[in-house]
Design an enzyme around this catalytic site. Structure first.
Site, PDB file in Angstrom:
ATOM      1  N   GLN A  17      -2.723 -10.656 -14.501  1.00 55.75           N
ATOM      2  CA  GLN A  17      -3.647 -12.053 -14.442  1.00 55.75           C
ATOM      3  C   GLN A  17      -3.848 -12.429 -12.498  1.00 55.75           C
ATOM      4  O   GLN A  17      -5.227 -12.497 -12.243  1.00 55.75           O
ATOM      5  CB  GLN A  17      -2.701 -13.070 -15.024  1.00 55.75           C
ATOM      6  CG  GLN A  17      -3.826 -13.922 -14.666  1.00 55.75           C
ATOM      7  CD  GLN A  17      -3.275 -14.975 -15.890  1.00 55.75           C
ATOM      8  OE1 GLN A  17      -2.916 -16.513 -16.086  1.00 55.75           O
ATOM      9  NE2 GLN A  17      -1.757 -15.216 -16.549  1.00 55.75           N
ATOM     10  N   GLU A 139       4.300 -14.220 -14.858  1.00 56.00           N
ATOM     11  CA  GLU A 139       4.391 -15.313 -14.788  1.00 56.00           C
ATOM     12  C   GLU A 139       5.287 -16.523 -15.341  1.00 56.00           C
ATOM     13  O   GLU A 139       5.584 -17.153 -14.364  1.00 56.00           O
ATOM     14  CB  GLU A 139       3.458 -16.401 -15.707  1.00 56.00           C
ATOM     15  CG  GLU A 139       3.076 -17.557 -16.371  1.00 56.00           C
ATOM     16  CD  GLU A 139       2.080 -18.058 -15.417  1.00 56.00           C
ATOM     17  OE1 GLU A 139       0.880 -17.864 -14.454  1.00 56.00           O
ATOM     18  OE2 GLU A 139       2.422 -18.874 -14.502  1.00 56.00           O
ATOM     19  N   ASP A 168       0.464 -17.001 -12.005  1.00 51.16           N
ATOM     20  CA  ASP A 168       0.158 -16.072 -12.098  1.00 51.16           C
ATOM     21  C   ASP A 168      -1.365 -16.050 -11.146  1.00 51.16           C
ATOM     22  O   ASP A 168      -1.684 -15.929 -10.198  1.00 51.16           O
ATOM     23  CB  ASP A 168      -0.807 -15.219 -13.521  1.00 51.16           C
ATOM     24  CG  ASP A 168       0.446 -14.249 -13.735  1.00 51.16           C
ATOM     25  OD1 ASP A 168       1.230 -13.717 -12.747  1.00 51.16           O
ATOM     26  OD2 ASP A 168       0.963 -14.281 -15.140  1.00 51.16           O
ATOM     27  N   GLY A 247       3.386 -38.660  -8.653  1.00 50.39           N
ATOM     28  CA  GLY A 247       3.188 -39.602  -7.430  1.00 50.39           C
ATOM     29  C   GLY A 247       3.685 -41.164  -6.938  1.00 50.39           C
ATOM     30  O   GLY A 247       4.601 -41.612  -8.338  1.00 50.39           O
ATOM     31  N   GLY A 248       3.327 -42.894  -6.810  1.00 45.64           N
ATOM     32  CA  GLY A 248       3.634 -43.787  -6.534  1.00 45.64           C
ATOM     33  C   GLY A 248       3.474 -45.109  -8.082  1.00 45.64           C
ATOM     34  O   GLY A 248       3.297 -45.809  -7.705  1.00 45.64           O
TER      35      GLY A 248
HETATM   36  N1  COA Z   1      -3.313   6.105 -11.351  1.00 47.88           N
HETATM   37  C1  COA Z   1      -2.109   6.763 -10.973  1.00 47.88           C
HETATM   38  N2  COA Z   1      -1.179   6.012 -11.293  1.00 47.88           N
HETATM   39  C2  COA Z   1      -1.425   4.892 -11.511  1.00 47.88           C
HETATM   40  C3  COA Z   1      -2.686   3.709 -11.245  1.00 47.88           C
HETATM   41  C4  COA Z   1      -3.943   4.707 -11.434  1.00 47.88           C
HETATM   42  N3  COA Z   1      -5.294   5.160 -10.865  1.00 47.88           N
HETATM   43  N4  COA Z   1      -2.791   2.401 -11.262  1.00 47.88           N
HETATM   44  C5  COA Z   1      -1.546   1.946 -10.851  1.00 47.88           C
HETATM   45  N5  COA Z   1      -0.542   3.824 -11.253  1.00 47.88           N
HETATM   46  C6  COA Z   1       0.285   3.306 -11.342  1.00 47.88           C
HETATM   47  C7  COA Z   1       1.465   2.917  -9.980  1.00 47.88           C
HETATM   48  O1  COA Z   1       1.097   4.095  -9.368  1.00 47.88           O
HETATM   49  C8  COA Z   1       2.954   2.753 -10.703  1.00 47.88           C
HETATM   50  O2  COA Z   1       3.506   4.404 -10.699  1.00 47.88           O
HETATM   51  P1  COA Z   1       5.007   4.387 -10.442  1.00 47.88           P
HETATM   52  O3  COA Z   1       5.921   3.259 -10.949  1.00 47.88           O
HETATM   53  O4  COA Z   1       4.801   5.602 -10.785  1.00 47.88           O
HETATM   54  O5  COA Z   1       5.105   3.891  -8.355  1.00 47.88           O
HETATM   55  C9  COA Z   1       2.686   2.435 -12.045  1.00 47.88           C
HETATM   56  O6  COA Z   1       0.739   2.664 -12.283  1.00 47.88           O
HETATM   57  C10 COA Z   1       2.885   1.023 -12.571  1.00 47.88           C
HETATM   58  O7  COA Z   1       2.976   0.193 -11.845  1.00 47.88           O
HETATM   59  P2  COA Z   1       3.580  -1.763 -11.875  1.00 47.88           P
HETATM   60  O8  COA Z   1       2.870  -2.486 -10.673  1.00 47.88           O
HETATM   61  O9  COA Z   1       5.193  -0.501 -11.721  1.00 47.88           O
HETATM   62  O10 COA Z   1       3.105  -1.473 -13.546  1.00 47.88           O
HETATM   63  P3  COA Z   1       4.223  -2.433 -14.474  1.00 47.88           P
HETATM   64  O11 COA Z   1       2.948  -2.504 -15.587  1.00 47.88           O
HETATM   65  O12 COA Z   1       5.738  -1.429 -14.230  1.00 47.88           O
HETATM   66  O13 COA Z   1       4.452  -3.908 -14.265  1.00 47.88           O
HETATM   67  C11 COA Z   1       3.986  -5.656 -13.601  1.00 47.88           C
HETATM   68  C12 COA Z   1       4.141  -4.610 -14.016  1.00 47.88           C
HETATM   69  C13 COA Z   1       2.915  -6.703 -13.333  1.00 47.88           C
HETATM   70  C14 COA Z   1       5.208  -6.625 -13.713  1.00 47.88           C
HETATM   71  C15 COA Z   1       4.100  -5.172 -11.485  1.00 47.88           C
HETATM   72  O14 COA Z   1       2.643  -4.893 -11.349  1.00 47.88           O
HETATM   73  C16 COA Z   1       4.701  -6.308 -10.459  1.00 47.88           C
HETATM   74  O15 COA Z   1       5.678  -7.446 -10.769  1.00 47.88           O
HETATM   75  N6  COA Z   1       3.675  -6.789  -9.379  1.00 47.88           N
HETATM   76  C17 COA Z   1       3.665  -8.349  -8.930  1.00 47.88           C
HETATM   77  C18 COA Z   1       3.870  -9.118  -9.104  1.00 47.88           C
HETATM   78  C19 COA Z   1       3.124  -9.888  -9.680  1.00 47.88           C
HETATM   79  O16 COA Z   1       1.482  -9.250  -9.357  1.00 47.88           O
HETATM   80  N7  COA Z   1       3.283  -9.891 -11.369  1.00 47.88           N
HETATM   81  C20 COA Z   1       2.309 -10.699 -12.238  1.00 47.88           C
HETATM   82  C21 COA Z   1       1.259 -10.217 -13.181  1.00 47.88           C
HETATM   83  S1  COA Z   1      -0.185 -11.095 -13.419  1.00 47.88           S
END
Ligand code: COA
Length: 415
Positions: A17, A139, A168, A247-248
């Site tokens: 998001q 979030e 988010d 607020g106030g």
């Molecule tokens: N091709 C190949 N690999 C891909 C890819 C693509 N096109 N797109 C993503 N990936 C891989 C990434 O390289 C990563 O690999 P790695 O862990 O081996 O390095 C993996 O996919 C997933 O990335 P990740 O961000 O860890 O996903 P997740 O689903 O485990 O975590 C979140 C999701 C949101 C918790 C995390 O991305 C995060 O903390 N983001 C930052 C904060 C944020 O934006 N949070 C709110 C989200 S609304």
């Protein structure tokens, strides 16, 4: 008519998001947003909270309008080359992967700089540098860590997270501002830069009035506009203040006619000082306008509970819309508690493009929230979200790949 960000190319490496909120806004302002997704899978939200089997969820469609979708396996060596070509062609790379994911993919800031020194690299992370910088964050974690949860809810209940996605979508908005600011600075410096919006920071920015109150509390030991005053006690930290206004001008949510059956038959009522006499007239307590016990804001503060109870006796005789109509005639600030159903059906929001009906080839018509920011010279037309990889060939051709090369990359699993 041209668009404000015409000619700006965004390599959209976002998912879920926060990041997609940011890039959707940039697309609405006219940027060419190329969303890079993993082949066969795509943004995880495509399949989350689905209401129609095998069709992109509303979660996905409502955050990815006006974008193009390409699939690239960025861990495949040939896929990496395609991403490199995109980095060279784009102005901004936006990502919200877990900390370190982009580096692990081989796209460090240094590498991106080598490929394109003008590139702006914009990231959402859960936390900025510090003890939690490596954490994955969603979030509600951000709402808790940014001060929103501890200050939301009623004093005698647990912390509460808000329905507004301030962690988010709120951070996505912050990031979008960072990106256009960096683009503006690039005009004079010619250089790219990194833009970081941490979700904890974004939530805290939206909660800054509570840090204000924390310091007031430490200085004075009391906050007279909080419902804890005068009979409750204050501790060391800003307490939850129920529906008291930030607020106030004291405010509270009051029942309206029909509240017994309708969970949203309520109105927010503000006892703004300059209209106090009018409030007294409307609710039939004319004597309060001159009674020294009620006539001044300071005199009213310890009596707010009693005053709101009296106003509520009046609001309970009116529907929230009737109350609005009467109160607005006297400039008494108030707001109906609108349900999502009422908002979805509100004609004025349709007219301004704040609520938009979009047609999707697989799901049919659905409603979405359009661009809340209206530019007179850059109107927004909301177009549907892309299917997974819908624009892979188109974008690859723009990068100079021939049809044969595209087929070969497909066979190799790179795109
Ligand atoms: N091709 C190949 N690999 C891909 C890819 C693509 N096109 N797109 C993503 N990936 C891989 C990434 O390289 C990563 O690999 P790695 O862990 O081996 O390095 C993996 O996919 C997933 O990335 P990740 O961000 O860890 O996903 P997740 O689903 O485990 O975590 C979140 C999701 C949101 C918790 C995390 O991305 C995060 O903390 N983001 C930052 C904060 C944020 O934006 N949070 C709110 C989200 S609304």
């Amino acid at each position: 008519m041209g668009k404000a960000l015409d000619g700006v190319r965004i390599l959209d490496f976002t998912h879920v998001q926060s990041g997609p909120t940011c890039t959707q806004l940039l697309a609405w302002f006219g940027a060419d947003v190329i969303k890079v997704e993993r082949a066969g899978a795509g943004d995880i939200t495509r399949e989350q909270l689905r209401d129609i089997p095998d069709v992109d969820s509303l979660y996905f469609t409502m955050l990815n309008h006006n974008k193009r979708s390409v699939t690239i396996d960025t861990k495949n060596p040939e896929g990496k080359l395609v991403l490199e070509a995109l980095i060279q062609k784009c102005d901004v790379l936006v990502e919200n992967f877990a900390p370190g994911a982009l580096d692990r993919m081989g796209f460090t800031w240094e590498r991106i700089q080598e490929l394109n020194p003008k590139m702006i690299v914009a990231s959402v992370k859960g936390f900025g540098p510090g003890p939690y910088e490596d954490c994955k964050v969603y979030e509600n974690v951000a709402q808790c860590a940014g001060g929103a949860a501890s200050t939301t809810g009623f004093d005698d209940g647990p912390p509460v997270v808000s329905g507004a996605q301030i962690g988010d979508s709120g951070t996505g908005l912050h990031l979008a501002l960072g990106i256009v600011t960096a683009l503006f600075q690039r005009v004079s410096t010619g250089r790219g830069q990194r833009v970081l919006a941490a979700m904890q920071d974004g939530v805290l920015n939206l909660c800054r009035v509570k840090l204000r109150d924390q310091q007031r509390l430490e200085r004075t030991g009391v906050m007279k506009e909080y419902p804890q005053y005068p009979n409750g006690t204050f501790g060391e930290a800003v307490p939850r203040a129920g529906n008291a206004s930030g607020g106030g001008q004291p405010g509270w949510i009051l029942k309206c006619k029909g509240w017994e059956a309708d969970p949203n038959a309520y109105i927010y009522f503000i006892t703004q000082a300059p209209v106090w006499a009018k409030i007294c007239n409307v609710i039939g307590k004319e004597e309060w306008a001159t009674d020294p016990e009620y006539a001044t804001p300071a005199a009213r503060l310890p009596r707010l509970k009693e005053i709101f109870a009296e106003i509520e006796r009046w609001t309970m005789t009116k529907t929230k819309f009737e109350a609005m109509e009467i109160l607005n005639k006297y400039d008494i600030p108030c707001g109906p508690i609108l349900s999502m159903k009422e908002i979805a059906e509100e004609p004025s929001l349709r007219k301004t493009g704040t609520i938009v009906e979009v047609d999707h080839p697989l799901r049919g018509k659905y409603l979405t929230v359009g661009n809340p920011i209206k530019l007179s010279d850059s109107p927004t037309e909301v177009t549907r979200s892309p299917l997974l990889g819908e624009h892979t060939e188109e974008v690859m051709a723009e990068l100079g790949y021939s049809l044969e090369q595209i087929s070969a990359l497909r066979v190799a699993g790179a795109i």
